[in-house]
Design a protein around this motif. Structure first.
Motif, PDB file in Angstrom:
ATOM      1  N   ILE A   1      -6.332  10.925  -4.059  1.00 33.14           N
ATOM      2  CA  ILE A   1      -6.017   9.553  -3.689  1.00 33.14           C
ATOM      3  C   ILE A   1      -6.322   9.399  -2.200  1.00 33.14           C
ATOM      4  N   PHE A   2      -6.949   8.278  -1.848  1.00 34.38           N
ATOM      5  CA  PHE A   2      -7.308   8.001  -0.462  1.00 34.38           C
ATOM      6  C   PHE A   2      -6.936   6.562  -0.143  1.00 34.38           C
ATOM      7  N   THR A   3      -6.748   6.291   1.151  1.00 32.47           N
ATOM      8  CA  THR A   3      -6.498   4.927   1.611  1.00 32.47           C
ATOM      9  C   THR A   3      -7.532   4.567   2.666  1.00 32.47           C
TER      10      THR A   3
ATOM     11  N   LEU B   1       0.866   8.816  -6.326  1.00 31.83           N
ATOM     12  CA  LEU B   1       0.693  10.211  -5.899  1.00 31.83           C
ATOM     13  C   LEU B   1       1.157  11.234  -6.935  1.00 31.83           C
TER      14      LEU B   1
ATOM     15  N   LEU C   1       2.586   1.710  -3.398  1.00 31.00           N
ATOM     16  CA  LEU C   1       1.625   2.145  -4.418  1.00 31.00           C
ATOM     17  C   LEU C   1       1.263   3.616  -4.254  1.00 31.00           C
ATOM     18  N   ILE C   2       1.090   4.060  -3.033  1.00 30.96           N
ATOM     19  CA  ILE C   2       0.792   5.483  -2.811  1.00 30.96           C
ATOM     20  C   ILE C   2       1.928   6.336  -3.368  1.00 30.96           C
TER      21      ILE C   2
ATOM     22  N   LEU D   1      -8.862   6.092  -6.122  1.00 30.12           N
ATOM     23  CA  LEU D   1      -8.525   7.326  -6.840  1.00 30.12           C
ATOM     24  C   LEU D   1      -9.792   7.917  -7.427  1.00 30.12           C
TER      25      LEU D   1
ATOM     26  N   VAL E   1       0.841  -1.206   0.000  1.00 30.47           N
ATOM     27  CA  VAL E   1       0.000   0.000   0.000  1.00 30.47           C
ATOM     28  C   VAL E   1       0.871   1.250   0.000  1.00 30.47           C
TER      29      VAL E   1
ATOM     30  N   ASP F   1      -8.465  -0.621  -0.320  1.00 31.74           N
ATOM     31  CA  ASP F   1      -7.181  -0.258   0.278  1.00 31.74           C
ATOM     32  C   ASP F   1      -6.711   1.097  -0.229  1.00 31.74           C
ATOM     33  N   ILE F   2      -6.870   1.335  -1.527  1.00 33.44           N
ATOM     34  CA  ILE F   2      -6.532   2.630  -2.147  1.00 33.44           C
ATOM     35  C   ILE F   2      -7.640   2.941  -3.141  1.00 33.44           C
TER      36      ILE F   2
ATOM     37  N   VAL G   1      -8.080  -0.136  -5.588  1.00 38.31           N
ATOM     38  CA  VAL G   1      -6.976  -1.084  -5.459  1.00 38.31           C
ATOM     39  C   VAL G   1      -7.222  -1.911  -4.206  1.00 38.31           C
ATOM     40  N   GLU G   2      -7.150  -3.225  -4.354  1.00 35.46           N
ATOM     41  CA  GLU G   2      -7.202  -4.121  -3.202  1.00 35.46           C
ATOM     42  C   GLU G   2      -5.907  -4.916  -3.159  1.00 35.46           C
TER      43      GLU G   2
END
Length: 191
Positions: A67-69, A57, A52-53, A88, A49, A85-86, A110-111
């Motif tokens: 973008i959020f988690t 980003l 990926l951020i 957009l 995670v 998990d993420i 995104v998982e």
């Protein structure tokens, strides 16, 4: 200490019912009225995670998207709520961002798959996200060290790429984005 959850008829769980659950740190999702507990993330999950951020980003900043988690609640038909998990949201859809969470499908979810939630992410959420209209769905598997990018076409997901090792991860939604799959699972991102 054992915790007893409220008894509900199958398929009747709603967002408001979450407030009746014990505040014990556990996270929950409601899919099609069924309550699912989200397992705690392991280190491989957290590492993927964070990587990926760091990779996503700059692309989102350049586009003006967000973008959020997790834990951020996402609401759309059948999801009351879910917590990818993420996620957009591109600039053209920022109107879905509300105080309680995302009110409508994000553009990309995104998982990161864990051994304990493999079926949940690969079957249940795949179906839900397709029905909900999430344009792109990434399944990131630390155990297999793969990133699968799925694109929504005529209501069903089609594989765009299954990347491992030095294979490039690319996205129709973010055409400028490309990185080797291995960096998602690296202990440190390359500088």
């Amino acid at each position: 200490m054992a915790v007893t959850l409220p008894t509900k008829a199958p398929g009747t769980w709603r967002y408001e019912d979450l407030f009746d659950l014990p505040d014990d740190g556990r996270r929950w999702e409601i899919i099609d009225g069924e309550l699912y507990e989200l397992p705690a993330a392991n280190l491989a999950h957290g590492n993927a995670v964070m990587n990926l951020i760091a990779l996503l980003l700059p692309a989102m900043a350049a586009l003006g998207g967000r973008i959020f988690t997790a834990p951020v609640d996402v609401f759309f038909p059948g999801a009351d709520p879910v917590q990818p998990d993420i996620l957009l949201v591109l600039p053209t859809r920022l109107g879905v961002l509300e105080e309680r969470g995302v009110e409508g499908p994000p553009d990309l979810a995104v998982e990161v798959v864990s051994p304990s939630n493999r079926r949940h992410d690969r079957v249940r959420k795949l179906d839900l996200y397709a029905r909900g209209g999430i344009r792109e769905y990434w399944l990131v598997d630390p155990e297999a060290a793969t990133v699968e990018v799925l694109t929504l076409i005529e209501g069903a997901y089609r594989r765009h790429v299954l990347a491992a090792g030095t294979d490039p991860v690319t996205s129709p939604l973010l055409p400028e984005l490309s990185f080797p799959a291995a960096v998602v699972f690296a202990a440190e991102l390359p500088r």
